[in-house]
Motif scaffolding. Sequence first.
Motif, PDB file in Angstrom:
ATOM      1  N   TYR A 116      -3.327 -11.949  -4.930  1.00  0.00           N
ATOM      2  CA  TYR A 116      -3.899 -10.555  -4.420  1.00  0.00           C
ATOM      3  C   TYR A 116      -3.422 -10.061  -3.163  1.00  0.00           C
ATOM      4  N   ALA A 117      -2.602  -8.912  -3.021  1.00  0.00           N
ATOM      5  CA  ALA A 117      -2.337  -8.444  -1.813  1.00  0.00           C
ATOM      6  C   ALA A 117      -3.181  -7.807  -1.368  1.00  0.00           C
ATOM      7  N   LEU A 118      -4.399  -7.071  -2.006  1.00  0.00           N
ATOM      8  CA  LEU A 118      -5.478  -6.554  -1.703  1.00  0.00           C
ATOM      9  C   LEU A 118      -6.620  -6.905  -2.535  1.00  0.00           C
ATOM     10  N   LYS A 119      -7.510  -7.154  -1.732  1.00  0.00           N
ATOM     11  CA  LYS A 119      -8.852  -7.496  -2.760  1.00  0.00           C
ATOM     12  C   LYS A 119      -9.907  -6.598  -2.286  1.00  0.00           C
ATOM     13  N   ASP A 120     -10.568  -5.812  -3.129  1.00  0.00           N
ATOM     14  CA  ASP A 120     -11.732  -5.097  -2.920  1.00  0.00           C
ATOM     15  C   ASP A 120     -12.014  -4.353  -1.733  1.00  0.00           C
ATOM     16  N   VAL A 121     -11.055  -3.642  -1.442  1.00  0.00           N
ATOM     17  CA  VAL A 121     -11.185  -2.902   0.211  1.00  0.00           C
ATOM     18  C   VAL A 121     -11.904  -1.645  -0.085  1.00  0.00           C
ATOM     19  N   THR A 122     -12.990  -1.640   0.710  1.00  0.00           N
ATOM     20  CA  THR A 122     -13.700  -0.316   0.676  1.00  0.00           C
ATOM     21  C   THR A 122     -13.635   0.116   2.269  1.00  0.00           C
ATOM     22  N   LEU A 123     -13.068   1.453   2.417  1.00  0.00           N
ATOM     23  CA  LEU A 123     -12.776   1.937   3.495  1.00  0.00           C
ATOM     24  C   LEU A 123     -12.801   3.267   3.861  1.00  0.00           C
ATOM     25  N   THR A 124     -13.755   3.921   4.844  1.00  0.00           N
ATOM     26  CA  THR A 124     -13.459   5.509   5.028  1.00  0.00           C
ATOM     27  C   THR A 124     -12.799   5.609   6.299  1.00  0.00           C
ATOM     28  N   ILE A 125     -11.860   6.368   6.523  1.00  0.00           N
ATOM     29  CA  ILE A 125     -11.025   6.840   7.577  1.00  0.00           C
ATOM     30  C   ILE A 125     -11.524   8.607   7.684  1.00  0.00           C
ATOM     31  N   GLU A 126     -12.119   8.861   8.682  1.00  0.00           N
ATOM     32  CA  GLU A 126     -12.651  10.278   8.951  1.00  0.00           C
ATOM     33  C   GLU A 126     -11.473  11.155   9.620  1.00  0.00           C
ATOM     34  N   GLU A 127     -11.528  12.432   9.239  1.00  0.00           N
ATOM     35  CA  GLU A 127     -10.407  13.300   9.754  1.00  0.00           C
ATOM     36  C   GLU A 127     -10.523  13.118  11.291  1.00  0.00           C
ATOM     37  N   GLY A 128      -9.714  13.140  12.087  1.00  0.00           N
ATOM     38  CA  GLY A 128      -9.551  13.346  13.579  1.00  0.00           C
ATOM     39  C   GLY A 128      -9.605  11.995  14.364  1.00  0.00           C
ATOM     40  N   GLU A 129      -9.539  10.873  13.421  1.00  0.00           N
ATOM     41  CA  GLU A 129      -9.472   9.549  14.050  1.00  0.00           C
ATOM     42  C   GLU A 129      -7.989   9.059  14.479  1.00  0.00           C
ATOM     43  N   PHE A 130      -8.011   8.309  15.627  1.00  0.00           N
ATOM     44  CA  PHE A 130      -6.912   7.528  15.818  1.00  0.00           C
ATOM     45  C   PHE A 130      -7.231   6.062  15.499  1.00  0.00           C
ATOM     46  N   PHE A 131      -6.773   5.891  14.383  1.00  0.00           N
ATOM     47  CA  PHE A 131      -7.079   4.605  13.633  1.00  0.00           C
ATOM     48  C   PHE A 131      -6.245   3.331  13.890  1.00  0.00           C
ATOM     49  N   GLY A 132      -6.771   2.264  13.949  1.00  0.00           N
ATOM     50  CA  GLY A 132      -5.727   1.052  13.967  1.00  0.00           C
ATOM     51  C   GLY A 132      -5.912   0.284  12.826  1.00  0.00           C
ATOM     52  N   ILE A 133      -4.903  -0.458  12.603  1.00  0.00           N
ATOM     53  CA  ILE A 133      -5.034  -1.318  11.372  1.00  0.00           C
ATOM     54  C   ILE A 133      -4.234  -2.698  11.839  1.00  0.00           C
ATOM     55  N   ILE A 134      -5.030  -3.716  11.624  1.00  0.00           N
ATOM     56  CA  ILE A 134      -4.542  -5.108  12.386  1.00  0.00           C
ATOM     57  C   ILE A 134      -4.691  -6.255  11.328  1.00  0.00           C
ATOM     58  N   GLY A 135      -3.461  -6.745  11.374  1.00  0.00           N
ATOM     59  CA  GLY A 135      -3.354  -7.895  10.357  1.00  0.00           C
ATOM     60  C   GLY A 135      -2.057  -8.592  10.491  1.00  0.00           C
ATOM     61  N   HIS A 136      -1.859  -9.950  10.156  1.00  0.00           N
ATOM     62  CA  HIS A 136      -0.581 -10.737  10.227  1.00  0.00           C
ATOM     63  C   HIS A 136       0.339 -10.144   8.793  1.00  0.00           C
ATOM     64  N   THR A 137       1.593 -10.414   8.921  1.00  0.00           N
ATOM     65  CA  THR A 137       2.510 -10.179   7.852  1.00  0.00           C
ATOM     66  C   THR A 137       1.781 -10.892   6.559  1.00  0.00           C
ATOM     67  N   GLY A 138       1.757  -9.970   5.658  1.00  0.00           N
ATOM     68  CA  GLY A 138       1.043 -10.633   4.158  1.00  0.00           C
ATOM     69  C   GLY A 138      -0.273 -10.514   4.168  1.00  0.00           C
ATOM     70  N   SER A 139      -1.091  -9.905   5.245  1.00  0.00           N
ATOM     71  CA  SER A 139      -2.581  -9.739   5.342  1.00  0.00           C
ATOM     72  C   SER A 139      -2.937  -8.618   4.348  1.00  0.00           C
ATOM     73  N   GLY A 140      -2.180  -7.876   3.891  1.00  0.00           N
ATOM     74  CA  GLY A 140      -2.431  -6.617   2.837  1.00  0.00           C
ATOM     75  C   GLY A 140      -2.282  -5.403   3.547  1.00  0.00           C
ATOM     76  N   LYS A 141      -2.189  -5.391   4.995  1.00  0.00           N
ATOM     77  CA  LYS A 141      -2.294  -4.064   5.700  1.00  0.00           C
ATOM     78  C   LYS A 141      -1.018  -3.160   5.137  1.00  0.00           C
ATOM     79  N   SER A 142       0.122  -3.628   4.874  1.00  0.00           N
ATOM     80  CA  SER A 142       1.224  -2.819   4.444  1.00  0.00           C
ATOM     81  C   SER A 142       0.933  -2.172   3.037  1.00  0.00           C
TER      82      SER A 142
END
Lengths: 270, 306, 283
Positions: free
Chosen positions: B21-47
């Motif tokens: 699994y590169a990505l597993k059951d991710v539920t996430l809402t990003i609102e309009e207007g946010e300056f949002f950050g995504i954190i994780g190691h290489t291979g964490s699924g963020k890409s």
Amino acid sequence: MKDIAFGQYYPVSSFVHKLDPRFKIVALITYIVAIFLANNYYGMAVCALGFFLIVLCSRVPFKKVFRSVKGIFVLLIFTAVLQIFFYQESENAKVWQWWIFTVSDESLLHAGFLVLRLALLVMVASILTFTTTPVALTDGLESLLYPLKLIRFPVHELALIMSIALRFIPTLMEETERIMNAQKARGADFESGSLLSRAKAVIPILIPLLISSFRRAEELGDAMDARCYAGSKVRTKYKKLKFSWRDLVGLLVIAAIVVGVVFLKRFGAV
Amino acid sequence: MRIQAERLSYSYQAGSSFSAYALKDVTLTIEEGEFFGIIGHTGSGKSTFVQHLNALIKLPTADKKFKPKKPKKGQPAPVYPSLVIGKYDLGDKKTNFKELRSKVGIVFQYPEYQLFAESVYDDVAFGLKNFRSELSEEEKTVLVRDAISAVGLDYESVKDASPFDLSGGQKRRVAIAGVIVTRPEILILDEPAAGLDPLGKKEIMELLHSLHRDWCKTVIIVSHDMDEISENCTRAAVFSHGELKFVLPPSELFLHDEELKALDLDIPVTAKVRLALKAKGIDVQTDFTEEDFAEKVLAYYKGVRA
Amino acid sequence: MKAVEFENVSFSYQREDDENRKFAVKNVNLSVEEGEFVAVLGHNGSGKSTLARLANALLQAQEGKIIVMGMDVSDPAMQFEVRKNVGIVFQNPDNQTVASIVEDDIAFGPENIGVPREEIGRRIEKALSDVGMTQYRDRMTSALSGGQKQRVAIAGVLAINPKVMILDESTAMLDPKGRREIMQVVKRLNREEGMTILLITHFMEEALLADRAIVMNRGEIVMQGTPDEIFERHEELETYNLTLPGIGALCKKLQDGGMPVPYVLTPEELAEEIAKCVFRQNG
């Protein structure tokens, strides 16, 4: 991109992996000669049997080996179609005919034979790269080509170039994928449109790839210089090639295939 | 445009023995207007997550060959991952993905390595040519000029230059201009400051804030640098082994220092000092920006003094 | 003994007869003792990487003299010996790996200088254990993480047994985890093996490990001293486009707000200083 299996070393330990690379190269050439010597399905069966034996002893999954045919799939289809429709030897075994196209039992048999021959060829060649590290492969080649040094042929340089090329295949594949994604995100379309527009669509990938390859080459050159690379003058070799009992067994297998094929030639051609 | 991902899962080489699994059951809402950050190691699924947002990876239900499985008797119908961005349903094969891509811009890591055209103008205009071919040359010129100015370059002096003759920092700006030229509402940047020196980093972050203010409603950055996250982001998501571990504003996220450490992730400098102070019996409440932290420490100091 | 010595060294990438040629390195005087750990700081394009290439004879200085372990770098006959003594780890981990298998790559250097086979095997083992990668000996280099690739690159240099190791922005392309891995290895090599280290970087916090830091700007050495001394002069640093590591910026903010904390380099020290101020106030 990940479908391109050819040229990728498959890192397990097996009988075939442990064979001397020089033997493997010579054996591959011999096997290819055998494939071309085989002129009927009996001979081809011997080759195929040998092929299955080799794959089993290499511990490379069959699936991976079969996938190496993918690259020449179009060529295979093309050959088959050409053979099926245009093969004419005797006029008596026609199955179906329309305009200049003729299909006969013979042509079908012949097409199948040629496709099998080509597929075996590619798959066996892929076994060599699956089971031999690029360094071993080029060491083997360098050693086999050694006599050419007498006529001042740059054998060592050629071998080094080959091993570096093989080493950079995964790196450049990754890079291509990265650039493709970036251009796709900017709306580039590689999948539809006319042949010309598709060819044009390659430019935004090709140019960055070329530029980065030049940069890589330059940096690699510096890194090699810094690590005291100065040609083959004082160079030693960490991995020394040695023949072992395994190569003797391999030799017997290859010899058996060749003898089998030659013997079975007497049953006539396809 | 709001991003709504539900039960997003993705595995490489599905079906084979290598399946992971590169990505597993991710539920996430990003609102309009946010300056949002995504954190994780290489291979964490963020890409993998980010590539979904631009439909570089499509949902299984958006595949042309997709046919819904018929539920077996007595069992509930299968639930598929869903991803909706504004009015675009990325799980629907009828969605206009090309249009979506022009609305969700991605700047990949080291974007300067994707430059290819003879002039800066042509390179920046590439996206317009692909997405907005209906525009006239004059209209395109206006958009290209605006984009180049928006990234802080002087249009007149760079437009005819070869992108390869520019400095590293300028190249990166040109590459960003090439993405924002289609006026995306959401701008995603993978490690925008990678490889830059401290000043270059500062300038790029300032550029992103100005783009957030005047150009793209939502900005999402993928980053390893926790100081970057704490200084700039309204909220941040932490990925690890394909799973979403946290979605919190930095002021709350970095209170979870133990958990972050267990994930082999860093915390901002301010959080480190705060922890060390806490061990000495000085408890400071802060949102972890340098500004606020210094203010709170000074207030504590002066409070004690008074 | 001096490991590396630069005497009035200048270098330009342009031709010598070019009237408005710019110097990438200008009048540099620098001497590094054996076993010393020196950090070279500077923004991108300050000439710090050119310094590395000059020390390893990849580039030849147009003016001045460079002596490495007693050898003149400009002497073509000594070039090979110089490179044996000064190893460089470069920035991009992908572009310095020659071979597909880890041990083959590490063998490349020793093979080039004609080390006998059995000895190469021993050196590979030692180098891999020095960088903590022993279990990766037979792996494919392309399957490693950035930090691991860079550790293999360090091992590849170690196997040549150099006296000096130059790290030319070797951590710039790595994530924080990879960066930590590399810095741990470098620190250990310096402290335990006595390796002379020249660390070229723009990450100010990495310079904290060094005995001495040098700041370059426009090809010239503009500041020299212990990392503490350098960071103390933060206003000067900023004029060279270098900002303090996060912790320094925090110190400055507190000072500006009227809290008498000195410049410190780690979060623990800063907490210590803040606590002192607070408790002093408290009586």
